[in-house]
Design a protein around this motif. Structure first.
Motif, PDB file in Angstrom:
ATOM      1  N   MET A  83       0.847  -1.204   0.000  1.00  0.00           N
ATOM      2  CA  MET A  83       0.000   0.000   0.000  1.00  0.00           C
ATOM      3  C   MET A  83       0.878   1.250   0.000  1.00  0.00           C
ATOM      4  O   MET A  83       1.872   1.311   0.720  1.00  0.00           O
ATOM      5  N   THR A  84       0.527   2.216  -0.804  1.00  0.00           N
ATOM      6  CA  THR A  84       1.301   3.457  -0.843  1.00  0.00           C
ATOM      7  C   THR A  84       1.020   4.278   0.403  1.00  0.00           C
ATOM      8  O   THR A  84      -0.126   4.527   0.734  1.00  0.00           O
ATOM      9  N   LYS A  85       2.084   4.665   1.068  1.00  0.00           N
ATOM     10  CA  LYS A  85       1.911   5.520   2.244  1.00  0.00           C
ATOM     11  C   LYS A  85       1.438   6.891   1.785  1.00  0.00           C
ATOM     12  O   LYS A  85       1.709   7.323   0.672  1.00  0.00           O
ATOM     13  N   GLN A  86       0.772   7.604   2.688  1.00  0.00           N
ATOM     14  CA  GLN A  86       0.160   8.871   2.316  1.00  0.00           C
ATOM     15  C   GLN A  86       1.121  10.043   2.262  1.00  0.00           C
ATOM     16  O   GLN A  86       0.902  11.003   1.584  1.00  0.00           O
ATOM     17  N   THR A  87       2.189   9.966   2.993  1.00  0.00           N
ATOM     18  CA  THR A  87       3.117  11.090   2.971  1.00  0.00           C
ATOM     19  C   THR A  87       4.521  10.640   3.334  1.00  0.00           C
ATOM     20  O   THR A  87       4.756   9.483   3.658  1.00  0.00           O
ATOM     21  N   LEU A  88       5.436  11.591   3.269  1.00  0.00           N
ATOM     22  CA  LEU A  88       6.824  11.302   3.597  1.00  0.00           C
ATOM     23  C   LEU A  88       7.000  11.551   5.091  1.00  0.00           C
ATOM     24  O   LEU A  88       6.798  12.666   5.561  1.00  0.00           O
ATOM     25  N   PRO A  89       7.368  10.541   5.866  1.00  0.00           N
ATOM     26  CA  PRO A  89       7.533  10.760   7.310  1.00  0.00           C
ATOM     27  C   PRO A  89       8.927  11.292   7.607  1.00  0.00           C
ATOM     28  O   PRO A  89       9.819  11.177   6.768  1.00  0.00           O
ATOM     29  N   ASN A  90       9.123  11.855   8.801  1.00  0.00           N
ATOM     30  CA  ASN A  90      10.479  12.192   9.239  1.00  0.00           C
ATOM     31  C   ASN A  90      11.127  10.893   9.689  1.00  0.00           C
ATOM     32  O   ASN A  90      10.918  10.431  10.788  1.00  0.00           O
ATOM     33  N   ASP A  91      11.884  10.283   8.817  1.00  0.00           N
ATOM     34  CA  ASP A  91      12.451   8.964   9.099  1.00  0.00           C
ATOM     35  C   ASP A  91      13.749   8.858   8.322  1.00  0.00           C
ATOM     36  O   ASP A  91      14.199   9.826   7.720  1.00  0.00           O
ATOM     37  N   LYS A  92      14.317   7.662   8.277  1.00  0.00           N
ATOM     38  CA  LYS A  92      15.516   7.489   7.467  1.00  0.00           C
ATOM     39  C   LYS A  92      15.174   7.789   6.009  1.00  0.00           C
ATOM     40  O   LYS A  92      13.995   7.759   5.628  1.00  0.00           O
ATOM     41  N   PRO A  93      16.179   8.081   5.163  1.00  0.00           N
ATOM     42  CA  PRO A  93      15.863   8.431   3.776  1.00  0.00           C
ATOM     43  C   PRO A  93      15.083   7.321   3.076  1.00  0.00           C
ATOM     44  O   PRO A  93      15.360   6.143   3.280  1.00  0.00           O
ATOM     45  N   ILE A  94      14.114   7.744   2.271  1.00  0.00           N
ATOM     46  CA  ILE A  94      13.366   6.802   1.431  1.00  0.00           C
ATOM     47  C   ILE A  94      13.947   6.932   0.024  1.00  0.00           C
ATOM     48  O   ILE A  94      14.111   8.043  -0.488  1.00  0.00           O
TER      49      ILE A  94
END
Lengths: 283, 308
Positions: A1-12
């Protein structure tokens, strides 16, 4: 499933799907991510990881579904390595970081900047064109010469369509009028009798000059400026490398967009910035 | 008796047990002032050495959401003590209770930094023997009991200001290192620094950090920190004050460290957010609520309770 947004996390990791020479030593890229990116707002930024080389903050020029558009001028080893990337290559993205521009309604929107500052101003222009009375959008861009005017064609096309008023200038007079973008801005402010908001992005020295100019006009009800021209390390408020004095605001989370009221409290605005060591350096 | 959060760590007294940990929000006087004004008991600067260092290439800090943690390989970026002195002076002028974290590659460098700053009325110097992100100094010192003893003893002779020793968890026997620091004459032990860690991107097929290897902080390391503080208290009892650090994200975590044996705590990662002021307020409210419920009047009553 496509996530809805870019989280503050390690680089995607995203894949470069388009690359073009935007202007002198500046490339535009479209990067496709496994997440949707529409939630990003003009003025917010990302951290771009060029694997094995560097990571640096970057303004967002455009977004659509899962595709992010950025513009990258040659500024160091990281940006240079990015220039050598081709369609199909992978880069890492973290974000979205920072507070965006917040345009009020029923004012003249005066966007002014130069160089890398045109990136967030492009996205802001697009957002304003979707929502606002077209006559009220003015974009003032300055560069050393015609081949350094970023997004020249893009802005000129919308100008010709009557959707914005584009004012370009160059130091050498090779395009537009010869001089700084503040000259046309000042003429506009002298003639205008209605409230205006100035949105500025680019080198901090230029921002300070715009700020000092804007202060002289009562009709300028707010100035929103991007102080992203500073060293940033983490992007989410932990390392404090981008802190401004004496308020202790971090550009990455308390900014990068600061309003007039806040800019007045930042004593180092246009005076000095901190290097990656924490040492002060005059601007 | 009226409930008080006043905290004693040897000769050092703070208005509450919450101290800003070194390495987070500690690069300028302005952010440190802001964090004290947010309600912390005291603040600790970024680690300062003899000369300016750029630190390691980026990425050098990023979040790991799944485990509410952060990995970093900043690598002791700092402007050097001569330049940073100006920031410390402003902090002290503002009456911000300041602890200066110092590091060196060897005894001589620790001496130089201490000599250069010891005239300032700071609360304490925290000796960073435990940074995992450097080739020389750092954990190289913190894993060698003889070096720890030698450096602490030497600095002890040069200052009467409190000396805190920050311990690395990356050792087989933390008690041995701690005992060397105590023997050398330190005033408090701080446990723990980050855990050695690494993240590899499976698509880029390479480590993400510019320095490849880093240190882990945040919620994932809290049980490790609790264990080390518990072990240290078990061994030393009230002989030396302990400061617990690692993964504090809630007021409950602070209480847990106190129960394990800490006299105070340091908080870092959870304050590295957009609204650190809110976090400090939540922590403080929770501590007070717990003390009221449990009918404790002072922080020191909680220290070490889990051992009884």
């Amino acid at each position: 499933m496509t996530k809805q947004t870019l989280p503050n996390d390690k680089p995607i990791m995203g894949v470069i799907v388009e690359k073009w020479l935007e202007c002198f030593e500046t490339y535009g890229f479209k990067i496709e991510l496994p997440v949707k990116v529409q939630s990003a707002k003009p003025g917010q930024f990302i951290m771009l990881w060029v694997p094995g080389v560097d990571e640096f903050p970057l303004g967002i020029a455009g977004l659509k579904n899962s595709i992010l558009e950025v513009g990258i001028a040659k500024m160091g080893p990281g940006t240079e390595a990015m220039h050598n990337k081709e369609v199909g290559d992978l880069v890492g993205i973290r974000g979205f970081y920072g507070k965006p521009f917040v345009p009020p309604e029923d004012v003249n929107h005066l966007l002014i900047g130069g160089g890398f500052g045109m990136t967030p101003l492009k996205l802001l222009t697009k957002t304003l064109m979707n929502n606002e009375n077209k006559q009220n959008i003015h974009v003032f861009e300055g560069a050393r010469s015609k081949d350094r005017l970023m997004y020249l064609k893009w802005f000129r096309d919308f100008h010709n369509q009557g959707k914005i008023n584009f004012h370009a200038c160059t130091d050498d007079g090779s395009y537009g009028y010869q001089g700084f973008p503040t000259a046309d801005l000042e003429i506009f402010l002298q003639e205008s009798e209605t409230p205006s908001v100035i949105y500025a992005a680019g080198p901090e020295k230029m921002l300070k000059a715009i700020f000092d100019l804007g202060k002289k006009y009562d009709d300028v009800i707010d100035m929103q400026m991007s102080l992203a021209d500073r060293y940033m390390r983490c992007g989410f408020g932990a390392c404090s490398s981008c802190t401004v004095d004496p308020t202790g605001w971090r550009i990455c989370v308390d900014g990068p967009i600061f309003s007039t009221e806040k800019l007045e409290k930042i004593s180092d605005f246009g005076v000095y910035k901190r290097l990656e060591t924490g040492e002060k350096k005059r601007i | 008796m009226i409930m008080s959060l006043t905290t004693k760590i040897g000769d050092v007294t703070t208005r509450n047990p919450m101290i800003l940990a070194s390495g987070v929000l500690g690069t300028t006087y302005s952010i440190l002032n802001r964090m004290y004004e947010a309600g912390l008991g005291a603040v600790i600067t970024k680690s300062i050495g003899v000369k300016s260092r750029n630190g390691h290439p980026n990425p050098s800090v990023f979040a790991l959401n799944e485990i509410r943690s952060v990995i970093n390989s900043v690598g002791l970026a700092n402007p050097g003590y001569q330049i940073f002195r100006e920031d410390i002076e402003i902090l002290l002028k503002n009456s911000t209770p300041t602890i200066v974290s110092i590091f060196g590659e060897n005894k001589e460098e620790f001496q130089e930094v201490l000599e250069g700053l010891k005239d300032l009325p700071v609360l304490a110097f925290e000796l960073n023997f435990s940074c995992p992100n450097t080739e020389k100094g750092g954990t190289q010192i913190g894993t060698d009991p003889d070096l720890v003893y030698e450096i602490v003893k030497d600095l002890r002779e040069k200052t009467s200001t409190s000396l805190w020793v920050k311990l690395t968890p990356n050792v087989s026997d933390i008690i041995e290192i701690a005992a060397a620091a105590v023997k050398g004459g330190c005033d408090a032990l701080v446990a723990i620094n980050t855990l050695k860690a690494m993240v590899i991107d499976i698509h880029a097929k390479q480590p993400i950090l510019g320095y490849k290897k880093g240190g882990l902080s945040g919620a994932a390391i809290k049980p490790v920190g609790i264990r080390y503080v518990y072990d240290l208290y078990e061994h030393f009892g009230n002989k030396i004050p302990l400061i617990g650090v690692g993964g504090i994200f809630r007021g409950e975590d602070i209480i847990e460290y106190l129960l394990a044996g800490a006299s105070a705590v340091e908080i870092g990662t959870s304050l590295g957010v957009a609204y650190p002021e809110n976090m400090v307020r939540f922590f403080q409210t929770k501590i007070k609520k717990y003390m009221k419920e449990q009918q404790y009047d002072s922080i020191s009553e909680i220290t070490g309770r889990a051992h009884k």
